[in-house]
Design an enzyme around this catalytic site. Structure first.
Site, PDB file in Angstrom:
ATOM      1  N   GLU A  14       0.877  -1.168   0.000  1.00  0.00           N
ATOM      2  CA  GLU A  14       0.000   0.000   0.000  1.00  0.00           C
ATOM      3  C   GLU A  14       0.909   1.210   0.000  1.00  0.00           C
ATOM      4  O   GLU A  14       1.575   1.518   0.992  1.00  0.00           O
ATOM      5  CB  GLU A  14      -0.926   0.023   1.211  1.00  0.00           C
ATOM      6  CG  GLU A  14      -2.076   1.006   1.018  1.00  0.00           C
ATOM      7  CD  GLU A  14      -2.234   1.987   2.147  1.00  0.00           C
ATOM      8  OE1 GLU A  14      -2.083   3.201   1.895  1.00  0.00           O
ATOM      9  OE2 GLU A  14      -2.513   1.555   3.269  1.00  0.00           O
ATOM     10  N   CYS A  36      -2.076   8.778   3.291  1.00  0.00           N
ATOM     11  CA  CYS A  36      -1.942   8.289   1.919  1.00  0.00           C
ATOM     12  C   CYS A  36      -3.228   8.473   1.138  1.00  0.00           C
ATOM     13  O   CYS A  36      -3.205   8.617  -0.089  1.00  0.00           O
ATOM     14  CB  CYS A  36      -1.528   6.815   1.915  1.00  0.00           C
ATOM     15  SG  CYS A  36      -2.625   5.744   2.848  1.00  0.00           S
TER      16      CYS A  36
END
Length: 463
Positions: free
Chosen positions: A231, A265
């Site tokens: 990720e 993020c």
């Protein structure tokens, strides 16, 4: 190279945590102990695992006050919001525990005369989780609890900035009855982490971090034939259509852009607004940003803490200066935020308009309290601009038209598509990205697939 891990608090630059790096010999002993513990744990029923891990999560949550203070000192999260990290951990862990029995059940195959056939989901062995500092509990839990529920052992390497979070998790779980050595935290350098991946005792790596970090993980795993979940970065866009509720859109998009000082993020980093509502939206957005309070994360009134370090803050400062130098306008007066001080992690939030995709601010991950806003004339223009990125983690649309939201979402290259919300992980949904946002999946029933391997049973019965 330093012989110890050191965490310097962004509050005042003081040394907050120091730990000696785990030696190569001790790492090998940890891996061997993890495998031995896993050999027993995998034979524990899913139901019994759920009971134990539910107790672990409950014990972790009972330490909320201590955790909130430690978060503020390690990475600058205002104490006003620290409890949300614990609540998010509990929400994700509890959901993954609740769906484990069904998600991990054998796959039944239609009957065939003379044969019994089914597919079991077997644990992998030892899972190596490398967790980031920005959401140190909520990102780590995405792989740790599901991995344990699936019958694996876990070795955790937490970020230097938030190593104490790893210790707190392991401590809480062991206190609550998790078998010894099943979940351990290692103090590892980048080189030691690569050696762990390259060892033959790790069967899966779950990494959350930067694109260069993900590249390094893939290189370390090269030739091992093991699973790697990545990720990575994001430059997440939002599109405000002409029919949006502008008050709600502005309030929620400011939160999506500025929460955790923009260090997320899946935070909002670029916004495209239909020309019919552009000026009204920008005015509402700026008013909301100006209501924030920048200061020490230990103060109750603070809603915007320092960035993780001065280097990160200076990176954002340079992006804004470059954009303004190329013709953009910065709408926030830094003097409105007295705590803003160049050369420190304390950075005033910023809203930049008259931007283009020729500017780094609109294409390069900022990871800070800044957002660029562009005016667009149609859905098609917004879609093209949202897709004009190397990243694809989340994206959102703000509209009253559900059909339009789905139609636009079908054309946007992203792992998660939101309507009238952003910057949130629903643990019932797959958390995944496309392009340079990574590969693999955590959370939801789909998240269990990468933490187990299929084993087929093809039994021919007598006669």
């Amino acid at each position: 190279m330093s012989q110890s891990l050191k965490t310097f608090s962004p509050i005042d630059g003081s040394l907050y945590v120091e730990r000696p790096y785990t030696s190569s010999q001790s790492i090998q002993q940890m891996l061997a102990a993890a495998k031995e513990a896993q050999d027993t744990w995998k034979n524990t029923s899913v139901r019994d695992r759920a009971i134990i891990l539910s107790n672990c999560v409950e014990n972790f949550a009972s330490k909320k006050d201590v955790i909130v203070d430690e978060l503020a000192r390690q990475m600058g999260r205002p104490v006003k919001f620290g409890a949300g990290e614990v609540n998010g951990f509990v929400e994700r862990a509890s959901h993954m525990i609740s769906i484990a029995e069904e998600s991990l059940a054998s796959i039944k195959i239609p009957q065939k005369e003379g044969f019994t056939r089914y597919i079991n989901r077997e644990p992998l062995g030892v899972v190596f989780t490398i967790a980031p500092w920005n959401f140190p509990y909520m990102t780590a839990v995405n792989s740790i609890v599901p991995a344990l529920m699936a019958g694996n052992a876990v070795i955790l390497k937490h970020a230097t900035q938030t190593h104490l979070c790893g210790e707190r998790m392991v401590e809480s779980f062991v206190e609550a009855g998790l078998p010894k050595d099943l979940f351990q935290v290692v103090v590892a350098s980048h080189q030691s982490a690569a050696e762990i991946i390259q060892s033959n005792q790790v069967e899966y790596v779950c990494f959350t971090g930067s694109v260069p970090g993900g590249t390094a993980i893939e290189k370390a795993a090269l030739g091992r034939f093991i699973g790697v979940g990545l990720e990575l970065g994001g430059k997440d866009p939002a599109y405000v259509r002409s029919d949006a509720d502008l008050t709600s859109a502005a309030e929620n998009l400011v939160d999506g852009a500025m929460f955790n000082s923009g260090q997320s993020c899946c935070g909002i980093e670029r916004i495209y607004v239909h020309t019919d509502v552009y000026r009204e939206f920008v005015d509402a957005f700026v008013d909301t940003v100006n209501s924030y309070v920048l200061g020490s994360p230990l103060e109750a009134e603070t809603t915007l803490g320092p960035m993780v370090n001065t280097t990160a803050a200076d990176f954002v400062r340079r992006q804004v200066l470059d954009a303004v130098g190329a013709g953009a306008r910065a709408l926030i007066d830094p003097s409105h935020f007295p705590a803003d001080k160049p050369g420190t992690p304390y950075l005033a939030p910023q809203v930049v308009v008259d931007v283009t995709h020729e500017m780094r601010l609109m294409t390069e991950e900022s990871f800070g309290p800044v957002v660029g806003i562009m005016e667009v004339s149609s859905d098609e223009e917004a879609i093209a601009l949202m897709n004009d990125s190397e990243f694809g983690l989340t994206a959102s649309v703000w509209t009253e038209d559900v059909d339009a939201a789905i139609r636009i979402g079908d054309q946007v290259e992203t792992g998660t598509w939101f309507m009238n919300r952003c910057d949130y992980l629903d643990p019932a949904l797959a958390w995944t990205g496309v392009k340079n946002s990574g590969r693999g999946c955590t959370l939801s029933s789909v998240g269990y697939e990468s933490l187990t391997r299929p084993k087929s049973y093809h039994l021919k019965t007598a006669g």
